[in-house]
Design an enzyme around this catalytic site. Structure first.
Site, mmCIF file in Angstrom:
data_model
loop_
_atom_site.group_PDB
_atom_site.id
_atom_site.type_symbol
_atom_site.label_atom_id
_atom_site.label_comp_id
_atom_site.label_asym_id
_atom_site.label_seq_id
_atom_site.Cartn_x
_atom_site.Cartn_y
_atom_site.Cartn_z
ATOM 1 N N HIS A 146 0.902 -1.212 0.161
ATOM 2 C CA HIS A 146 0.030 -0.064 0.033
ATOM 3 C C HIS A 146 0.806 1.113 0.096
ATOM 4 O O HIS A 146 1.839 1.235 0.695
ATOM 5 C CB HIS A 146 -0.947 -0.080 1.246
ATOM 6 C CG HIS A 146 -2.237 1.071 1.220
ATOM 7 N ND1 HIS A 146 -2.115 2.315 1.514
ATOM 8 C CD2 HIS A 146 -3.477 0.802 0.669
ATOM 9 C CE1 HIS A 146 -3.040 2.691 1.151
ATOM 10 N NE2 HIS A 146 -4.007 1.912 0.734
ATOM 11 N N ASP B 92 -7.888 -5.188 -0.168
ATOM 12 C CA ASP B 92 -8.453 -6.006 -1.347
ATOM 13 C C ASP B 92 -8.144 -7.361 -1.100
ATOM 14 O O ASP B 92 -8.764 -8.150 -1.841
ATOM 15 C CB ASP B 92 -8.034 -5.401 -2.492
ATOM 16 C CG ASP B 92 -8.526 -4.235 -2.924
ATOM 17 O OD1 ASP B 92 -9.798 -4.061 -2.758
ATOM 18 O OD2 ASP B 92 -8.033 -3.503 -3.465
HETATM 19 N N1 ACO Z 1 4.450 -7.805 -4.927
HETATM 20 C C1 ACO Z 1 5.737 -7.836 -4.815
HETATM 21 N N2 ACO Z 1 6.494 -6.501 -4.762
HETATM 22 C C2 ACO Z 1 5.923 -5.328 -4.386
HETATM 23 C C3 ACO Z 1 4.357 -5.243 -4.419
HETATM 24 C C4 ACO Z 1 3.511 -6.556 -4.334
HETATM 25 N N3 ACO Z 1 2.284 -6.374 -4.225
HETATM 26 N N4 ACO Z 1 4.020 -4.178 -3.947
HETATM 27 C C5 ACO Z 1 5.292 -3.460 -3.864
HETATM 28 N N5 ACO Z 1 6.139 -4.103 -4.096
HETATM 29 C C6 ACO Z 1 7.740 -3.910 -4.264
HETATM 30 C C7 ACO Z 1 8.095 -2.936 -5.508
HETATM 31 O O1 ACO Z 1 8.588 -3.936 -6.404
HETATM 32 C C8 ACO Z 1 9.199 -2.370 -4.869
HETATM 33 O O2 ACO Z 1 10.408 -3.173 -4.802
HETATM 34 P P1 ACO Z 1 11.847 -2.307 -4.975
HETATM 35 O O3 ACO Z 1 12.084 -1.294 -3.859
HETATM 36 O O4 ACO Z 1 12.890 -3.495 -4.836
HETATM 37 O O5 ACO Z 1 11.739 -1.914 -6.445
HETATM 38 C C9 ACO Z 1 8.964 -1.936 -3.443
HETATM 39 O O6 ACO Z 1 7.776 -3.116 -3.111
HETATM 40 C C10 ACO Z 1 7.932 -0.560 -3.273
HETATM 41 O O7 ACO Z 1 6.871 -0.730 -4.042
HETATM 42 P P2 ACO Z 1 6.320 0.448 -5.062
HETATM 43 O O8 ACO Z 1 5.505 -0.030 -6.305
HETATM 44 O O9 ACO Z 1 7.255 1.597 -5.049
HETATM 45 O O10 ACO Z 1 5.141 1.144 -3.859
HETATM 46 P P3 ACO Z 1 4.060 2.221 -3.981
HETATM 47 O O11 ACO Z 1 3.801 2.860 -2.786
HETATM 48 O O12 ACO Z 1 4.501 3.053 -5.412
HETATM 49 O O13 ACO Z 1 2.996 1.166 -4.822
HETATM 50 C C11 ACO Z 1 1.060 -0.358 -4.887
HETATM 51 C C12 ACO Z 1 1.926 0.753 -3.882
HETATM 52 C C13 ACO Z 1 0.607 0.213 -5.997
HETATM 53 C C14 ACO Z 1 -0.299 -0.547 -4.009
HETATM 54 C C15 ACO Z 1 1.913 -1.751 -4.803
HETATM 55 O O14 ACO Z 1 2.245 -2.108 -3.546
HETATM 56 C C16 ACO Z 1 1.092 -2.831 -5.580
HETATM 57 O O15 ACO Z 1 1.316 -2.589 -6.718
HETATM 58 N N6 ACO Z 1 0.461 -3.640 -4.905
HETATM 59 C C17 ACO Z 1 -0.205 -4.803 -5.680
HETATM 60 C C18 ACO Z 1 -1.667 -3.900 -6.127
HETATM 61 C C19 ACO Z 1 -2.685 -3.938 -5.048
HETATM 62 O O16 ACO Z 1 -2.917 -4.766 -4.465
HETATM 63 N N7 ACO Z 1 -3.268 -2.691 -5.295
HETATM 64 C C20 ACO Z 1 -4.357 -2.284 -4.077
HETATM 65 C C21 ACO Z 1 -4.069 -0.877 -3.291
HETATM 66 S S1 ACO Z 1 -4.828 -0.789 -2.050
HETATM 67 C C22 ACO Z 1 -6.167 0.002 -2.855
HETATM 68 O O17 ACO Z 1 -5.960 0.981 -3.829
HETATM 69 C C23 ACO Z 1 -7.578 -0.171 -2.515
#
Ligand code: ACO
Length: 425
Positions: free
Chosen positions: A306, A363
């Site tokens: 998140h 979710d």
């Molecule tokens: N699975 C694997 N790796 C992940 C995940 C995941 N679900 N989420 C984040 N990471 C990793 C990224 O690859 C990144 O790794 P790095 O630092 O080695 O490059 C690190 O964790 C940080 O991730 P970011 O994408 O920079 O974090 P951000 O805050 O931008 O994104 C997000 C948050 C979009 C929710 C992300 O965690 C994601 O894509 N999750 C999966 C989709 C999801 O469940 N979305 C629902 C969000 S809740 C909502 O909207 C109601």
């Protein structure tokens, strides 16, 4: 003494006020930055930028706190109804019993959707994704309600709120009926809001629909948990579109489109599809965990991570408990729930997920409940939109009442410098 922040550019110092929120969050007010220095800030994804001050929702991602208008989400999910919470978010205070009844009555006055809207739905293919249809239908409501709301007129604003709450629920369920080829039906004003949702979705002309209090209570809770979440992608979109003084339906329609994306509300559909895939491939959660960690693999563990919660998502805790209860009460034995629990347990122990503070989000378990209630997977994000509607309305109303300026970010241009015009040969 109030705090200030000093910024030094090329040896010259500039001072900016630091403002404090009611929960002591601090922010450097840079609204004079460009005037004073000629420079702007850059912050892709707005990870460090506040777009507004707001009195609606407080969340602390480190401590896993979520409150609407000062009330803890745990209390609201436990003790209030979705319409009570909607009233609280939109108007700022919990309604009295009389105000709540009046609110419900006033919403009912607006549950009839113009018959010509049915012609618009007819134009969509049955295979269209319900979120695309919902965005289009919400936008189409503008055509049938062309008068823009005078936000300074309390009565007019209240009526617009009730109208949006009433009509949006009906068109949201019509997106499902269209996909099923069912005849489009009408809200039953003798029944409650959430009960009507189930009726509108599943009642057939051939037999009466029997509602279940377990199902209605579970849905009510899910809608409350989704009702607002401060300046997330769809809410910021609603505020941004509304800041141009576009109408409420147009702004909400833009919010629906933003919510649809798999990194936002679309994640609940993606979670279930992922869990089903793992189940069909023999339930090997370790394999999927490895895929999520592999930087050469675009796969992400959907429902994990998140932008703001870096400890745990308090909504996920409530939903996990609710999923266990609902499935238990309905007697549903779903292997998908077991896979979700296995995946969660493994991820929480895994160094990759621990180091990045990746926890299950709202979710991760919501889809399992929706599935148990008979809601089809591609309607999951529509469910989220129904829950989020009062939050969008509250944020739109606050933005207009605060007389916020039009949202218009700046940029740092990185394209070509001035070039002489020559046609390529
Ligand atoms: N699975 C694997 N790796 C992940 C995940 C995941 N679900 N989420 C984040 N990471 C990793 C990224 O690859 C990144 O790794 P790095 O630092 O080695 O490059 C690190 O964790 C940080 O991730 P970011 O994408 O920079 O974090 P951000 O805050 O931008 O994104 C997000 C948050 C979009 C929710 C992300 O965690 C994601 O894509 N999750 C999966 C989709 C999801 O469940 N979305 C629902 C969000 S809740 C909502 O909207 C109601």
């Amino acid at each position: 003494m109030s705090k200030t922040a000093i910024l030094e550019i090329d040896g010259k110092k500039y001072e900016f006020p630091v403002i404090k929120g009611s929960e002591n969050e601090e922010a450097i007010n840079i609204n004079k930055l460009r005037d004073l220095t000629g420079a702007i800030t850059i912050d892709p994804g707005f990870k460090n930028s506040g777009s507004c001050t707001s009195g609606i929702t407080f969340l602390d991602g480190e401590l896993g706190i979520l409150r609407y208008r000062g009330y803890a989400i745990e209390d609201l999910a436990d003790k209030a109804s979705f319409l009570e919470v909607s009233y609280l978010l939109i108007f700022g205070e919990l309604p009295t019993a009389a105000q709540l009844e009046q609110f419900e009555t006033d919403i009912r006055k607006h549950t009839l959707v113009n018959e010509e809207m049915k012609g618009i739905i007819d134009g969509f293919p049955k295979t269209a994704h319900p979120m695309g249809v919902l965005a289009a239908l919400t936008s189409a409501l503008t055509a049938f309600n062309p008068k823009s709301v005078n936000v300074e007129n309390e009565k007019e604003l209240y009526q617009a709120v009730c109208k949006t709450m009433g009509k949006f629920l009906v068109i949201a369920t019509w997106t499902y009926r269209k996909s099923m080829g069912y005849p489009l039906n009408y809200y039953d004003n003798t029944k409650g809001y959430v009960e009507n949702f189930m009726r509108l979705m599943f009642e057939l002309p051939t037999e009466p629909y029997k509602s279940s209090s377990v199902v209605i209570d579970a849905l009510d809770k899910l809608f409350i948990l989704h009702a607002d979440h401060e300046q997330n992608c769809s809410t910021s979109t609603v505020r941004m579109v509304g800041s141009s003084h576009a109408g409420l339906f147009a702004s909400i329609s833009a919010g629906v489109s933003a919510l649809w994306g798999p990194l936002h509300g679309g994640a609940n559909q993606a979670v279930l599809e992922m869990l089903e895939e793992i189940h069909q491939n023999g339930g090997d959660t370790e394999k999927y965990l490895a895929k999520a960690k592999d930087k050469n693999d675009p796969f992400r563990l959907m429902g994990f991570g998140h932008r703001v919660y870096k400890n745990f998502d308090p909504r996920a805790k409530i939903i996990k408990k609710a999923a266990n209860e609902v499935l238990g009460t309905l007697g549903v034995d779903d292997p998908i729930l077991e896979i979700a629990k296995k995946l969660e347990a493994a991820a929480l122990e895994d160094e990759y997920f621990k180091a990045r503070n990746l926890y299950p989000n709202v979710d991760f378990y919501s889809g399992i409940i929706y599935r148990a209630l008979g809601i089809p997977t591609d309607m999951f994000t529509v469910m989220f939109a129904i829950g989020r509607l009062p939050g969008w309305i509250a944020q739109w109303k606050e933005m207009r009442e605060n007389k916020e300026p039009i949202g218009r970010p700046r940029q740092v241009y990185t394209g070509a410098p001035l070039r002489e015009f020559k046609k390529p040969v």
